[in-house]
Design a protein around this motif. Sequence first.
Motif, mmCIF file in Angstrom:
data_model
loop_
_atom_site.group_PDB
_atom_site.id
_atom_site.type_symbol
_atom_site.label_atom_id
_atom_site.label_comp_id
_atom_site.label_asym_id
_atom_site.label_seq_id
_atom_site.Cartn_x
_atom_site.Cartn_y
_atom_site.Cartn_z
ATOM 1 N N ARG A 175 19.729 11.608 -2.045
ATOM 2 C CA ARG A 175 18.814 12.746 -2.204
ATOM 3 C C ARG A 175 17.745 12.393 -3.242
ATOM 4 N N PHE A 176 16.804 11.557 -2.839
ATOM 5 C CA PHE A 176 15.850 11.023 -3.812
ATOM 6 C C PHE A 176 14.928 12.091 -4.385
ATOM 7 N N ALA A 177 14.552 13.103 -3.602
ATOM 8 C CA ALA A 177 13.649 14.132 -4.117
ATOM 9 C C ALA A 177 14.311 14.950 -5.217
ATOM 10 N N ALA A 178 15.599 15.160 -5.110
ATOM 11 C CA ALA A 178 16.327 15.932 -6.118
ATOM 12 C C ALA A 178 16.721 15.079 -7.320
ATOM 13 N N ARG A 179 17.001 13.789 -7.091
ATOM 14 C CA ARG A 179 17.595 12.964 -8.147
ATOM 15 C C ARG A 179 16.580 12.193 -8.983
ATOM 16 N N LEU A 180 15.464 11.774 -8.373
ATOM 17 C CA LEU A 180 14.544 10.904 -9.101
ATOM 18 C C LEU A 180 13.605 11.706 -9.994
ATOM 19 N N ARG A 181 13.495 11.269 -11.241
ATOM 20 C CA ARG A 181 12.583 11.904 -12.192
ATOM 21 C C ARG A 181 11.461 10.958 -12.607
ATOM 22 N N ARG A 182 11.530 9.719 -12.168
ATOM 23 C CA ARG A 182 10.578 8.709 -12.612
ATOM 24 C C ARG A 182 9.208 8.892 -11.962
ATOM 25 N N LYS A 183 8.183 8.453 -12.677
ATOM 26 C CA LYS A 183 6.844 8.376 -12.107
ATOM 27 C C LYS A 183 6.730 7.037 -11.397
ATOM 28 N N PRO A 184 6.300 7.026 -10.148
ATOM 29 C CA PRO A 184 6.304 5.756 -9.417
ATOM 30 C C PRO A 184 5.256 4.778 -9.918
ATOM 31 N N ASP A 185 5.619 3.502 -9.920
ATOM 32 C CA ASP A 185 4.668 2.420 -10.099
ATOM 33 C C ASP A 185 4.075 2.159 -8.714
ATOM 34 N N ALA A 186 2.804 2.488 -8.541
ATOM 35 C CA ALA A 186 2.201 2.469 -7.202
ATOM 36 C C ALA A 186 2.252 1.079 -6.572
ATOM 37 N N LYS A 187 2.004 0.042 -7.376
ATOM 38 C CA LYS A 187 2.001 -1.319 -6.827
ATOM 39 C C LYS A 187 3.397 -1.704 -6.352
ATOM 40 N N LYS A 188 4.414 -1.452 -7.190
ATOM 41 C CA LYS A 188 5.781 -1.772 -6.799
ATOM 42 C C LYS A 188 6.212 -0.945 -5.600
ATOM 43 N N ALA A 189 5.790 0.321 -5.590
ATOM 44 C CA ALA A 189 6.170 1.202 -4.484
ATOM 45 C C ALA A 189 5.665 0.682 -3.155
ATOM 46 N N MET A 190 4.404 0.283 -3.109
ATOM 47 C CA MET A 190 3.837 -0.167 -1.844
ATOM 48 C C MET A 190 4.380 -1.530 -1.429
ATOM 49 N N LEU A 191 4.734 -2.369 -2.409
ATOM 50 C CA LEU A 191 5.326 -3.661 -2.069
ATOM 51 C C LEU A 191 6.692 -3.494 -1.419
ATOM 52 N N ARG A 192 7.433 -2.476 -1.811
ATOM 53 C CA ARG A 192 8.775 -2.257 -1.282
ATOM 54 C C ARG A 192 8.794 -1.320 -0.086
ATOM 55 N N MET A 193 7.672 -0.699 0.230
ATOM 56 C CA MET A 193 7.618 0.232 1.349
ATOM 57 C C MET A 193 7.601 -0.555 2.667
ATOM 58 N N PRO A 194 8.467 -0.248 3.616
ATOM 59 C CA PRO A 194 8.452 -0.961 4.897
ATOM 60 C C PRO A 194 7.078 -0.838 5.575
ATOM 61 N N PRO A 195 6.586 -1.912 6.203
ATOM 62 C CA PRO A 195 5.244 -1.884 6.804
ATOM 63 C C PRO A 195 5.042 -0.739 7.800
ATOM 64 N N LEU A 196 6.039 -0.466 8.628
ATOM 65 C CA LEU A 196 5.884 0.612 9.609
ATOM 66 C C LEU A 196 5.722 1.955 8.906
ATOM 67 N N LEU A 197 6.529 2.209 7.899
ATOM 68 C CA LEU A 197 6.425 3.460 7.152
ATOM 69 C C LEU A 197 5.101 3.534 6.414
ATOM 70 N N ARG A 198 4.657 2.420 5.845
ATOM 71 C CA ARG A 198 3.371 2.397 5.142
ATOM 72 C C ARG A 198 2.246 2.827 6.077
ATOM 73 N N THR A 199 2.305 2.370 7.317
ATOM 74 C CA THR A 199 1.265 2.754 8.275
ATOM 75 C C THR A 199 1.327 4.240 8.590
ATOM 76 N N TYR A 200 2.522 4.757 8.806
ATOM 77 C CA TYR A 200 2.672 6.202 9.003
ATOM 78 C C TYR A 200 2.023 6.975 7.851
ATOM 79 N N LEU A 201 2.321 6.568 6.624
ATOM 80 C CA LEU A 201 1.837 7.296 5.458
ATOM 81 C C LEU A 201 0.318 7.233 5.350
#
Length: 244
Positions: A175-201
């Motif tokens: 349950r990441f929306a409920a559990r995570l309190r961190r501010k995302p590092d945008a560069k790290k986030a996009m590097l770890r985001m699956p390519p298909l999901l990145r395109t959807y977003l």
Amino acid sequence: MALLLGKGRYRARLAQSPEDVAAAQDLRTLAFGTGQPDKDDFDPVCAHILIEDARANHQIVCCFRMLTIEHGSEIDRSYSARFYDLAALRGFEGRMVEMGRFCIHPDWTDPDILRVAWGAMTTYVDKNNIEMLFGCSSFAGTETAEYLDAFAMLKHRHLAPKRWLPRVKAPNVFRFAARLRRKPDAKKAMLRMPPLLRTYLMMGGWVSDHAVVDRHMNTLHVFTGLEIGAIPPARKRLLRAVAG
């Protein structure tokens, strides 16, 4: 051959025979590495898209399948409904397509393959008056630690509208929306985001507020939706330029 799209060395077409479907299943088995043939009872009721490399003896380098449903009242017969409570989407009135089992041959890394895949999907959407795409977008493995910035980014920018938000159904979820309190590092986030999901977003897609831990497929996946009418005009032009 039901050609959907030809760009450069790649050709996207609809499967036309049991042999075509078997070839897609073989590629999925190779790409997903689950140790057993990747086939299920959704295969006979789906359309299958095959992308071939014309420079490699028409080797199938990518495939995915599509389940078309007439409106949200049929959402419970989708693959995604096995993992998510999709009751909120039953009220969606337009035609929908579930895009699933997307994979690219592990020996092919050309980014044009993903572009051709989306071009083929755009052609299919336009020809069939589809108003929403949806499916399960997967992260490799079932450990969450390396994806925390990606999940934080999903929480802060890409959660589903409340009117469509999927609820928890699977027994093992993060349950990441409920559990995570961190501010995302945008560069790290996009590097770890699956390519298909990145395109959807990039097209305005949204996700569930939790990820399903799927140990059978060795993935974490989030429900992903994309309302066609919400795709930014500039992005639509790019997709249709590929599809054209």
